[in-house]
Design a protein around this motif. Structure first.
Motif, PDB file in Angstrom:
ATOM      1  N   ARG A 192       0.858  -1.191   0.000  1.00 14.23           N
ATOM      2  CA  ARG A 192       0.000   0.000   0.000  1.00 14.23           C
ATOM      3  C   ARG A 192       0.894   1.240   0.000  1.00 14.23           C
ATOM      4  N   VAL A 193       1.382   1.618  -1.161  1.00 18.71           N
ATOM      5  CA  VAL A 193       2.302   2.751  -1.256  1.00 18.71           C
ATOM      6  C   VAL A 193       1.542   4.079  -1.160  1.00 18.71           C
ATOM      7  N   LYS A 194       2.193   5.061  -0.599  1.00 11.76           N
ATOM      8  CA  LYS A 194       1.657   6.419  -0.445  1.00 11.76           C
ATOM      9  C   LYS A 194       0.372   6.432   0.383  1.00 11.76           C
ATOM     10  N   LYS A 195       0.240   5.492   1.312  1.00  8.72           N
ATOM     11  CA  LYS A 195      -0.933   5.424   2.182  1.00  8.72           C
ATOM     12  C   LYS A 195      -0.538   5.600   3.646  1.00  8.72           C
ATOM     13  N   GLU A 196       0.689   6.059   3.871  1.00  8.04           N
ATOM     14  CA  GLU A 196       1.228   6.089   5.233  1.00  8.04           C
ATOM     15  C   GLU A 196       0.431   6.969   6.188  1.00  8.04           C
ATOM     16  N   THR A 197      -0.262   7.968   5.646  1.00  5.75           N
ATOM     17  CA  THR A 197      -1.017   8.880   6.514  1.00  5.75           C
ATOM     18  C   THR A 197      -2.437   8.378   6.802  1.00  5.75           C
ATOM     19  N   ASP A 198      -2.851   7.284   6.161  1.00  2.00           N
ATOM     20  CA  ASP A 198      -4.186   6.740   6.416  1.00  2.00           C
ATOM     21  C   ASP A 198      -4.271   6.224   7.847  1.00  2.00           C
ATOM     22  N   LYS A 199      -5.385   6.479   8.493  1.00  2.00           N
ATOM     23  CA  LYS A 199      -5.602   5.889   9.816  1.00  2.00           C
ATOM     24  C   LYS A 199      -5.728   4.374   9.662  1.00  2.00           C
ATOM     25  N   GLY A 200      -5.088   3.655  10.580  1.00  3.11           N
ATOM     26  CA  GLY A 200      -5.108   2.203  10.509  1.00  3.11           C
ATOM     27  C   GLY A 200      -4.086   1.624   9.553  1.00  3.11           C
ATOM     28  N   PHE A 201      -3.173   2.454   9.029  1.00  6.78           N
ATOM     29  CA  PHE A 201      -2.214   1.974   8.031  1.00  6.78           C
ATOM     30  C   PHE A 201      -1.221   0.970   8.606  1.00  6.78           C
ATOM     31  N   GLU A 202      -0.765   1.215   9.831  1.00  2.00           N
ATOM     32  CA  GLU A 202       0.260   0.349  10.410  1.00  2.00           C
ATOM     33  C   GLU A 202      -0.242  -1.087  10.512  1.00  2.00           C
ATOM     34  N   GLY A 203       0.457  -1.986   9.858  1.00  2.00           N
ATOM     35  CA  GLY A 203       0.043  -3.381   9.797  1.00  2.00           C
ATOM     36  C   GLY A 203      -0.598  -3.756   8.475  1.00  2.00           C
ATOM     37  N   MET A 204      -1.032  -2.738   7.684  1.00  6.38           N
ATOM     38  CA  MET A 204      -1.664  -3.007   6.393  1.00  6.38           C
ATOM     39  C   MET A 204      -0.715  -2.756   5.227  1.00  6.38           C
ATOM     40  N   GLU A 205       0.559  -2.568   5.519  1.00 12.63           N
ATOM     41  CA  GLU A 205       1.516  -2.231   4.472  1.00 12.63           C
ATOM     42  C   GLU A 205       1.550  -3.266   3.352  1.00 12.63           C
ATOM     43  N   GLY A 206       1.339  -4.535   3.710  1.00 13.72           N
ATOM     44  CA  GLY A 206       1.419  -5.607   2.723  1.00 13.72           C
ATOM     45  C   GLY A 206       0.182  -5.781   1.872  1.00 13.72           C
ATOM     46  N   GLY A 207      -0.892  -5.058   2.175  1.00 18.76           N
ATOM     47  CA  GLY A 207      -2.091  -5.105   1.342  1.00 18.76           C
ATOM     48  C   GLY A 207      -2.887  -6.390   1.435  1.00 18.76           C
ATOM     49  N   VAL A 208      -2.921  -7.017   2.624  1.00 12.28           N
ATOM     50  CA  VAL A 208      -3.712  -8.235   2.828  1.00 12.28           C
ATOM     51  C   VAL A 208      -4.510  -8.089   4.116  1.00 12.28           C
ATOM     52  N   ALA A 209      -5.766  -8.548   4.091  1.00 10.63           N
ATOM     53  CA  ALA A 209      -6.619  -8.503   5.276  1.00 10.63           C
ATOM     54  C   ALA A 209      -6.985  -9.916   5.700  1.00 10.63           C
ATOM     55  N   ASP A 210      -7.234 -10.092   6.992  1.00 13.60           N
ATOM     56  CA  ASP A 210      -7.701 -11.374   7.524  1.00 13.60           C
ATOM     57  C   ASP A 210      -9.220 -11.452   7.557  1.00 13.60           C
TER      58      ASP A 210
END
Length: 263
Positions: free
Chosen positions: A135-153
């Motif tokens: 998830r590039v250029k999304k660092e300022t999104d709330k909840g971003f930490e942990g979603m860097e790899g672009g996969v959800a459980d």
């Protein structure tokens, strides 16, 4: 609760962590499941859930499943229509504020958009999501930490047609990652009051699911569980319907449907 895969029997879940009045709470650290919230236009229900889960320190992203972003206009036949992925919440806010500030303040749109622009840049479309891509250029999104790899459980949709769209899209993708994902629909009426209730319910469900995930992760080992393989997560997958069943007893006015799908 309706289940598309399996039937819940016994129920098990852990109590939620104490939250402050505004929904924000101290981060206890440790393992956290990754969440994705979905509604039609990525404006009201999915964004309320996105915010609530982020304030509860969960990694989270959000999407809409519609072909276009649609917001109420001056009449039912004159909606405000925008493109996903190309239009920021801030630009929509400024456009509606210039058109008719009294109308859009009275119907809650300006307040909603003001909230949204503090969560992320703009509405995103589920069908355009490249699962597993950073998830590039999304660092300022709330909840971003942990979603860097672009996969959800866990994917939580907010109405049946969105659940159907997500399931159909996952089937069409052909499971390239071979990674399980739980898709849960919670029927939430599309108004600001019900969205707020739905957001709280999502956090309650997230807390219960995460508690069970931590238990099963300890049994199989962190490395195996975090890899997302079907074998490593089988015991967690089997317990998810039970957790949803207990959650449904606490939130009887929010009918839920669940299935296990694959990325």
């Amino acid at each position: 609760m309706d289940t598309a895969n399996g039937n819940p029997t016994s129920a098990s879940a852990a109590p939620a962590a104490p939250a402050q009045q505004n929904g924000h709470r101290e981060d206890p650290g440790g393992f956290k499941l990754k969440f994705c919230t979905v509604c039609a236009s990525n404006q009201n229900r999915s964004m309320e859930g996105h915010l609530r889960l982020a304030l509860a320190n969960y990694p989270v992203i959000s999407f809409g499943t519609g072909s276009l972003v649609r917001l109420p206009g001056p009449t039912i036949t004159q909606p405000n229509v925008y493109k996903f992925n190309e239009t920021s919440y801030d630009s929509i806010y400024r456009e509606l504020d210039a058109k008719d500030p009294r109308l859009y303040r009275a119907n809650g749109l300006l307040n909603m958009l003001g909230r949204n622009r503090n969560i992320k840049w703009g509405p995103e479309r589920w069908q355009d999501w490249q699962v597993g891509m950073p998830r590039v250029k999304k660092e300022t999104d709330k909840g971003f930490e942990g979603m860097e790899g672009g996969v959800a459980d866990i994917v939580i949709t907010c109405e049946e047609r969105c659940w159907d769209a997500v399931i159909d899209d996952l089937l069409n993708r052909g499971s390239p990652l071979n990674r399980a994902v739980h898709v849960i629909n919670i029927d939430i009426k599309d108004n600001h009051e019900e969205a707020s209730v739905g957001g709280r319910a999502m956090v309650d469900l997230a807390d219960s699911l995460n508690a069970v995930a931590k238990e099963e992760r300890e049994k199989v080992g962190a490395a195996a569980f975090d890899s997302g393989s079907g074998a490593a997560r089988a015991s967690f997958d089997e317990r998810v319907p039970e957790v949803i069943g207990e959650w449904q007893e606490r939130w009887p006015t929010l009918p839920a449907t669940w299935t296990l799908a694959w990325f």
